[in-house]
Design an enzyme around this catalytic site. Structure first.
Site: not given
Ligand code: FCB
Length: 459
Positions: A311, A368, A138, A183, A309, A94
């Site tokens: 985290y 992500e 992006h 995002e 995405n 990607r």
């Molecule tokens: C996300 C972004 C990516 C990177 C990660 C850690 O929010 O999409 O570009 O910065 O976090």
């Protein structure tokens, strides 16, 4: 060729073969990156400036005054990078297109050398058997368009659609998987309300307009891409963290719900044809964010897949009953990454299950997932990022749990292929499974890359 077994293998590593068995053989295992974070070559071959060039060159905006001028020099080293990811077994990659590289002013004249770069890249991927996922946006908007109001200007819908159309014409023969936006909430809100991302504005009504135009631009771009590439599969990547109230108190619970409605569902509801969420509208209005904004519901997003995405968990502490008077702060004692982000893999299972239940997208792809940790180099030069291996193993297991619970999850992209420019945090935070030494651009697959390689290779 990197050997598949025994490379950095350690009996204490979570067994990737066992994990792999929980996914179908056609599951898409990929690597993700983005243009401004890796390409460099900021002033070469006719590329125009983006808002991230302007922002990172403004003193005080990024850690250590880091910029993406050189980054990972991927513009010149893409062959090596494709070879590395292919050796690691990548099924998909990607990447994003730098809009000002292909249209330096954002509209009008096309920059052929910029287009040639992406042609070479997708051809290289095809030759290596790696499926491209092309993300159009992006965050690196051409500065020339920002000078005209950027995403707050409704004309952006036409500008973005022309850009999408151009890329579909030029690369649609090779690229089937597309993303319009990465995002959109982060772009709109961190860039136009919080001011910590480019273009660095701090005006909520502008941020609301930006979000609205992103949704409209997405819908129009889908039509433009499909007119050239009828088989295209088009998605958006939304960032879904796990919102948890800090306590069971009514205040904290209400604040967490309001946070979600003003952020996640602010995009998801319109994308799935429901218009803006009532609670989000109420909260934004009460906070004064809709002053001078006349909202009407954006068109249905018509997604072939939803990109997610994920985290971290965000713990929401209400400070009062007033709108937006909350704070996101980690819980005491919880495991954190180097970003200070709460590690909560089960939040991924919960988030995916929520999306499946509430929105029933055709498919979901984790676009992500990953973590920043300080690298430690062993005497033999190996980067022993056991913390990243553990993070990835637990999140991939959480993704498998979601599949077991009925989530239609088709792929997983690790963030990131390699260490890169982490926006306002510069090069200090390393998310790569491949280490990059920025002094000499040397690439070294970390232990996590070898672990991921074994996961992909397992049948
Ligand atoms: C996300 C972004 C990516 C990177 C990660 C850690 O929010 O999409 O570009 O910065 O976090």
């Amino acid at each position: 060729m990197l050997p598949v077994v025994n490379a950095g293998e350690d009996e204490t590593d979570p067994d990737p073969r066992e994990l792999a068995r929980r996914f179908p053989s056609d599951f898409v295992w990929g690597f993700a990156a983005s243009a401004y974070q890796i390409e460099g070559a900021a002033n070469e071959d006719g590329r125009g400036p983006s808002i991230w060039d302007t922002f990172s060159h403004t003193p005080g905006k990024t850690a250590n005054t880091d910029t993406g001028d050189i980054a990972c020099d991927h513009y010149h080293r893409y062959r090596e990078d494709v070879r590395l990811m292919a050796e690691l077994g990548a099924r998909a990659y990607r990447f994003s297109v730098s809009w000002p590289r292909v249209m330096p002013q954002g509209r009008g004249a096309v920059n052929q050398p910029g287009l040639d770069f992406y042609r070479r890249l997708v051809d290289e991927l095809a030759a290596a058997g790696v499926e491209p996922t092309l993300n159009l946006f992006h965050w690196d908007l051409p500065q020339a368009l920002q000078d005209k109001g950027g995403f707050a200007n409704p004309d952006i819908v036409g500008w973005f659609t022309d850009f999408a159309h151009l890329m579909a014409i030029r690369l649609g023969d090779t690229v089937t998987d597309w993303m319009t936006f990465n995002e959109p909430a982060v772009y709109a809100f961190l860039g136009h309300a919080d001011g910590i991302h480019a273009p660095g504005l701090t005006h909520w009504p502008t941020a609301i307009w930006v979000a609205d135009n992103e949704l409209r631009a997405h819908a129009a771009a889908v039509d433009a891409i499909k007119s050239e590439v009828p088989a295209a599969r088009i998605g958006v990547a939304v960032d879904i963290n796990h919102f948890a109230p800090a306590s069971d108190s009514e205040r904290d619970v209400r604040a967490a719900a309001a946070y979600r409605a003003t952020r996640d569902t602010w995009f998801l509801d319109p994308l799935f044809g429901r218009g803006y969420p009532a609670l989000g509208v109420e909260q934004h209005r009460a906070a004064g964010h809709l002053e001078g904004v006349d909202l009407s519901d954006p068109p249905h997003g018509r997604l072939d897949y939803l990109g997610v995405n994920y985290y971290r968990q965000e713990t929401v502490h209400a400070k009062s009953d007033a709108p937006f008077d909350w704070e996101v702060r980690p819980r005491q004692g919880i495991e954190l990454t180097e970003m200070g982000w709460e590690v909560v893999p089960e939040g991924l299972t919960a988030g995916l299950s929520w999306l499946q239940r509430d929105y029933a997208p055709s498919e979901i792809v984790i676009t992500e997932n990953g973590a920043a940790y300080p690298d430690r180099r062993a005497a033999d030069g190996e980067v022993q990022d056991d913390d990243r291996v553990s993070y990835l193993a637990r999140h991939i297991a959480a993704a498998a749990d979601a599949r077991d619970a009925g989530v239609n999850l088709r792929g997983y992209f690790v963030w990131s292929l390699m260490d890169n420019f982490e926006w306002s945090l510069g090069y200090g935070k390393r998310f790569g499974v491949i280490r990059v030494d920025f002094e000499d651009q040397r690439r070294t697959p970390k232990r996590s890359a070898r672990w991921y390689q074994r996961l992909i290779a397992a049948k």
